[in-house]
Design an enzyme around this catalytic site. Structure first.
Site, PDB file in Angstrom:
ATOM      1  N   GLU A 172      -7.473   3.420  -3.399  1.00 21.19           N
ATOM      2  CA  GLU A 172      -7.565   2.588  -2.197  1.00 21.19           C
ATOM      3  C   GLU A 172      -9.002   2.113  -1.918  1.00 21.19           C
ATOM      4  O   GLU A 172      -9.588   2.473  -0.876  1.00 21.19           O
ATOM      5  CB  GLU A 172      -7.022   3.346  -0.979  1.00 21.19           C
ATOM      6  N   GLU A 369       1.517   7.005  -3.963  1.00 22.44           N
ATOM      7  CA  GLU A 369       1.652   7.729  -2.681  1.00 22.44           C
ATOM      8  C   GLU A 369       2.743   7.081  -1.848  1.00 22.44           C
ATOM      9  O   GLU A 369       2.816   5.859  -1.738  1.00 22.44           O
ATOM     10  CB  GLU A 369       0.365   7.668  -1.847  1.00 22.44           C
TER      11      GLU A 369
END
Ligand code: IFM
Length: 470
Positions: A172, A369
């Site tokens: 991220e 995720e």
């Protein structure tokens, strides 16, 4: 909605792999042990007012000492894959120079234990814990940090490349660049304009350089984990649609365009205005950044609804240094998790299909995720009946199945997270784990969702064996 152990579980392609994920600073603890140096998150947590209740990752789940117990839980779950991250300051305490033997030895033991349990390790090189010494030299704002990341990657690849076959360069980078340097809610916690854009570019460059190192080391499959958002306009007005397009550049295109199309977003001047001076870019960077990948990691939790809003947020605490004139609008009529995130599983399908159609030729996807934070109050016997989490996971797996049916090439899915852990600026009261962690005693207690996932994986494996035999 139905409870755990229902017959309503989605049936997904037999070859789909399943796992769970964690990250070093969120679970390891032992920040002062084994020769580890300080990271920007140690500094951030020690700065008053930054993290809820003044909490930190100092002890976290004590995974550094209890990894054996945690891998045994993974084995009990029956996962194919386990995604973890390596702490850069454990391997290079000051972010450069000779590696710390104790740090590498820890990851040696961890990887061997994971493999010994019949599970494949999936390694993330950077999940936000930049060595503080590099931050002191400018951190991601400066180009040298990308070179340092390449050096660190080569060290880890040389040590673990014989046993780890799937590598994720960054987790991220949107959060590292913008939440860290413009919104200020993550370490290093600054509100800067142009330096945040420089950080984004240097993270992309670091990714590209790391890909080069991993290829040179013949380390196996290489990818990156991005967290593209499914962005929804609050109304059908042209202004709200334009706001969504600006946000798409900030959240998604800044990463996807250079990596997968070899170009910077064509609307960046319109989005960034004067900040988009490109001063930090050097000829040849796009080639480094856009090297082919073996897989793309995607983290997904919730959609975001936006509307056009005047530039300059009136509330100074919410102001960001990279102001694109948008405002978040709450989702009505849906459940929200304890993160305040709306539960809208169909947006998971929509996001994946949109990415697939918008970026032809994307590599195969791993959902690195997905999960939910829930209140998780234990009953009198200490058990957690986290029906909402089971529903969340089941509904998102069904949504994933619909994306696969629509032609999206997804190869794996990881629940965030194996354990309750340190949820960054929110501290410990946002619990995402399949396993409850008693932070006083550091005991692990599998929740109902753990048992549900274990049973789901048992059924999935049986279908796989049948498919293999057919
Ligand atoms: O806990 C984080 C993780 O570190 C990165 N992705 C989102 C998770 C939940 O907020």
């Amino acid at each position: 909605m139905s409870g755990p152990y229902s017959q309503a579980d989605p049936v997904l392609p037999a070859e789909l792999l399943f796992g769970t994920a964690t990250a070093a600073y969120q679970v390891e603890g032992a920040v002062g042990e084994g020769g580890r140096g300080p990271s920007i998150w140690d500094t951030y947590c020690r700065t008053p007012g930054r993290v809820a209740r003044g909490e930190s990752g100092d002890v976290a789940c004590d995974h550094y000492h209890r990894y054996g117990e945690d891998v045994a839980l993974l084995a009990e779950l029956g996962v194919d894959l386990y995604r973890f991250s390596v702490s850069w300051p454990r391997v290079q305490p000051t972010g450069s120079g000779r590696p710390n033997p104790e740090g590498l030895a820890f990851y040696d033991r961890l990887v061997d234990t994971i493999l010994g349990a019949g599970i494949e390790p999936v390694l993330t090189l950077y999940h936000w814990d930049l060595p503080q010494a590099l931050e002191d030299e400018g951190g991601w704002r400066v180009r040298d940090t990308a070179h340092r990341f390449a050096e660190y990657t080569a060290i880890v690849a040389e040590r673990l490349g014989d046993r780890v076959n799937r590598w994720i360069t960054l987790n991220e980078p949107f959060c590292s660049a913008f939440v860290g340097h413009a919104i200020g809610r993550h370490a290093p916690g600054t509100k800067e304009g142009a330096p945040a854009l420089a950080a984004a570019h240097h993270l992309l460059l670091a990714h590209g350089m790391a890909v080069g190192e991993l290829r040179a080391a013949a380390a196996g499959e290489v990818g990156i984990t991005l967290n593209p958002d499914h962005l929804v306009p609050a109304t059908d007005s042209a202004a709200d649609h334009a706001a969504v397009e600006r946000a798409r550049t900030l959240h998604n295109r800044t990463w996807f365009d250079p990596i997968f199309t070899g170009a910077y977003p064509d609307n960046e001047k319109e989005v960034w205005g004067a900040l988009a001076d490109g001063a930090h870019r050097v000829e040849g960077d796009l080639e480094t950044i856009g090297q082919p990948l073996d897989f793309l990691g995607i983290n997904f939790y919730r959609p975001i609804m936006l509307r056009d809003a005047p530039h300059v947020e009136p509330d100074p605490t919410r102001r960001t240094a990279v102001d694109i004139g948008v405002e978040q609008v709450p989702y009505e009529g849906v459940r929200h998790t304890t993160m305040g995130w709306p539960v809208v599983p169909e947006s998971f399908t929509d996001l994946l299909v949109d990415l697939d159609r918008g970026y032809p030729g994307l590599p195969p996807i791993l959902i690195t995720e997905n999960g939910s934070a829930e209140p998780d109050a234990p009953d009198d016997t200490g058990r957690v009946h986290d029906t909402d989490r089971v529903d969340y996971l089941r509904d998102h797996l069904a949504a994933l199945g619909r994306a696969i049916e629509a032609g999206v090439d997804v190869r794996g899915y990881f629940v965030w997270s194996l354990l309750d852990n340190f949820e960054w600026a929110y501290g410990y009261d946002r619990r995402f784990g399949l396993v409850r962690v008693d932070y006083d005693l550091l005991e692990r207690h599998p929740k109902d969702s753990f048992h549900w996932y274990r049973d789901y994986l048992t059924a999935h494996r049986a279908a796989r064996v049948k498919a293999d035999g057919a």
